[in-house]
Design a protein around this motif. Structure first.
Motif: not given
Length: 129
Positions: A49-60
């Motif tokens: 879940e932690f990494h999925a959000k960034y794969i989906l394009g959430a700002p880092v």
């Protein structure tokens, strides 16, 4: 327990390769009656879940890897654990579900998971185990 991996700041491709090995081991163990998926309060779920959000394009955020993550494309990693946690265990995985929906069917890329072929929607049938 937030899901951060030692490879997160290197790139998410390597994180997903690590998940792939863990997932394959956990799935084999599951069929032998050992629940590695549940270890450390479902830590693998937290990592996905932690990494999925960034794969989906959430700002880092700036405090994560100095605000930059690399190799953000989804690898064939998400369908098998989604089947386990969501379908077998009825645990929410909203971000992983979005990655699965966006990238299904999974195909053989490097670590050859074939998750769609082997696990898409089969967990409900296995809940009685």
């Amino acid at each position: 327990m937030d899901g951060l991996s030692q490879e997160t700041c290197r790139d998410l491709r390597h994180v997903q390769h690590g998940f792939g090995g863990l997932i394959q081991s956990a799935e084999i163990a599951w069929h032998q009656g050992v629940d590695l998926y549940g270890e450390r309060n479902n830590r693998l779920l937290a990592g996905l879940e932690f990494h999925a959000k960034y794969i989906l394009g959430a700002p880092v955020p700036a405090n994560l890897c100095m605000g930059t993550l690399n190799s953000l494309e989804a690898m064939p990693t998400f369908e098998i654990p989604y089947n386990h946690y969501h379908n077998r265990k009825n645990l929410p995985m909203p971000l992983t579900e979005m990655v699965v929906n966006k990238n299904s069917p999974e195909t053989a890329v490097q670590h050859m998971m074939w998750g769609t072929l082997s696990h898409h929607g089969v967990g409900v049938m296995e809940q009685s185990k």
